[in-house]
Scaffold this active site. Structure first.
Site, short mmCIF file in Angstrom:
data_model
loop_
_atom_site.label_atom_id
_atom_site.label_comp_id
_atom_site.label_asym_id
_atom_site.label_seq_id
_atom_site.Cartn_x
_atom_site.Cartn_y
_atom_site.Cartn_z
CE1 TYR A 32 -3.04 3.04 1.04
CE2 TYR A 32 -2.36 2.76 3.26
CZ TYR A 32 -3.10 3.45 2.20
OH TYR A 32 -3.65 4.64 2.85
CB SER B 294 4.65 1.48 13.44
OG SER B 294 3.61 1.66 14.09
CE1 TYR C 195 4.00 -3.74 12.16
CE2 TYR C 195 2.84 -2.34 13.70
CZ TYR C 195 3.59 -2.53 12.59
OH TYR C 195 3.69 -1.29 11.42
CE LYS D 87 7.39 -2.14 11.37
NZ LYS D 87 7.92 -1.86 9.77
CG PHE E 48 1.21 8.80 14.35
CD1 PHE E 48 2.64 8.84 14.44
CD2 PHE E 48 0.80 8.66 15.81
CE1 PHE E 48 3.40 8.97 15.41
CE2 PHE E 48 1.33 8.92 16.93
CZ PHE E 48 2.70 9.25 16.75
#
Ligand SMILES: NC(=O)c1ccc[n+]([C@@H]2O[C@H](COP(=O)([O-])OP(=O)(O)OC[C@H]3O[C@@H](n4cnc5c(N)ncnc54)[C@H](O)[C@@H]3O)[C@@H](O)[C@H]2O)c1
Length: 333
Positions: A13, A119, A143, A147, A171
């Protein structure tokens, strides 16, 4: 710009929009993507494409050498929070171990800049909002841990090695361009699910939690348009390439608007933009969802000269809705 850039996850994406903007700036772009969640059709034909994993050392080394890559933009990752809780090892293996293979190969190939998709999940549930980059990193799921951990690897590996690294802590990415939009399966993000409810492709949009200590009781997030995120990557690349003072350093920057919107506000604006009813179904809070995550954005502005220009909630929903109507079945449409 004349950079020769390897974009990992460029069929995803956000990566596909980054690729479009780099190509438009005149960069030579090579994409590596294993298509685990991305789409071959999302990659512009002007980019070279290799299907495979960032953990495949031989493939990565041959791409870096053959294409004479001087910068890496690393977006490839698994990114589903709930799946990371159910299967943390899968997330460590891809988001840290495989990413390390990529970074090692880049260092050996004398790549000078490395831009990493981090993130806001690195912060967990911070007590103070807006969240600055100096907020202690206490991720609350595997997750977010992956990061944080890869950011640490970047700090360690880049020191004194001649590589400049920029971690961009996004964000909530949202919105679409006229060519690219969000097509995930499963889709866990709020806005595509709101639009699916507007289009009648799902019965209702679930609203998880209506008793938070926020103005209307629903969770507040900072939505940032995917084109603004991509613009920050182009600027980070310029900084890492040209900023001699920054060489050998690793800097982390928040990418958000600094303004939060509640789930109810998103649903309201979606009703206005689509003209549809958008049925909402109130449900209990999901475990682990913080009440509000909003970025402090001064550092990205100061360091990159970056300001979001397409991230009003109206623009985000309108562009996402336009893409949704043109691609009701995503890239298969
Ligand atoms: N979408 C968001 O709101 C958001 C927020 C913060 C951070 N991020 C981060 O941004 C990045 C991109 O997110 P996205 O929403 O575009 O996700 P996405 O799933 O659409 O894109 C990830 C891409 O990486 C590819 N990929 C995964 N593992 C790979 C591997 N080992 N080798 C090669 N390719 C691989 C997938 O096929 C996919 O094309 C991710 O690193 C994600 O963690 C996203």
């Amino acid at each position: 710009m004349t950079a020769r850039v390897l974009v990992t996850g460029g069929a995803g994406y956000i990566g596909s929009v980054v690729v479009d903007q780099l190509l438009d700036q005149g960069c030579h772009v090579v994409v590596i993507d294993d298509l685990s969640s991305g789409h071959r059709a999302a990659v512009d034909a002007r980019a070279a494409f290799a299907q495979g994993s960032i953990g495949d050392r031989a493939l990565v080394e041959s791409l870096l050498a053959r294409e004479r890559v001087d910068a890496v933009i690393h977006l490839a990752a698994f990114a589903l929070v709930a799946e990371s809780v159910a299967n943390p090892e899968k997330y460590r293996a891809n988001n840290v171990t495989a990413a390390r293979v990529l970074l090692d190969a880049a260092l050996r190939a004398h790549v000078r800049c490395f831009v990493f998709s981090s993130s806001c999940a690195v912060y967990g549930h911070p007590a103070i909002v807006p969240i600055t980059e100096d907020t202690p990193q206490r991720p609350v799921n595997p997750y977010g841990e992956t990061k944080r951990d890869f950011e640490r690897v970047l700090t360690e590996y880049t020191a004194d090695r001649g590589m400049t690294a920029v971690s961009l802590r996004y964000f909530n990415a949202a919105g679409a361009t006229d060519r690219r939009g969000e097509d995930h399966d499963p889709e866990t993000h709020l806005i595509p699910n709101v639009l699916a409810a507007a289009a009648g492709q799902r019965a209702a949009v679930p609203v998880f939690g209506t008793d938070y200590e926020t103005a209307d009781g629903t969770a507040v997030r900072d939505y940032i348009h995917v084109a603004d995120i991509a613009d920050a990557h182009v600027r980070a690349l310029e900084l890492a390439q040209d900023g001699d003072a920054a060489r050998g350093s690793h800097i982390a920057l928040n990418l958000g608007t600094g303004t939060g919107h509640s789930v109810r506000q998103v649903v309201e604006v979606a009703r206005r933009v689509t003209g549809a009813a958008v049925p909402a179904q109130e449900q209990p809070r999901r475990p682990g969802d913080p009440p509000a995550l909003v970025a402090a954005v001064g550092r990205a502005r100061a360091v990159l000269g970056w300001r979001p220009t397409r991230s009003s909630l109206e623009d985000i929903l309108k562009t996402a809705w336009d893409w949704y109507r043109a691609h009701p079945h995503g890239y298969r449409s």
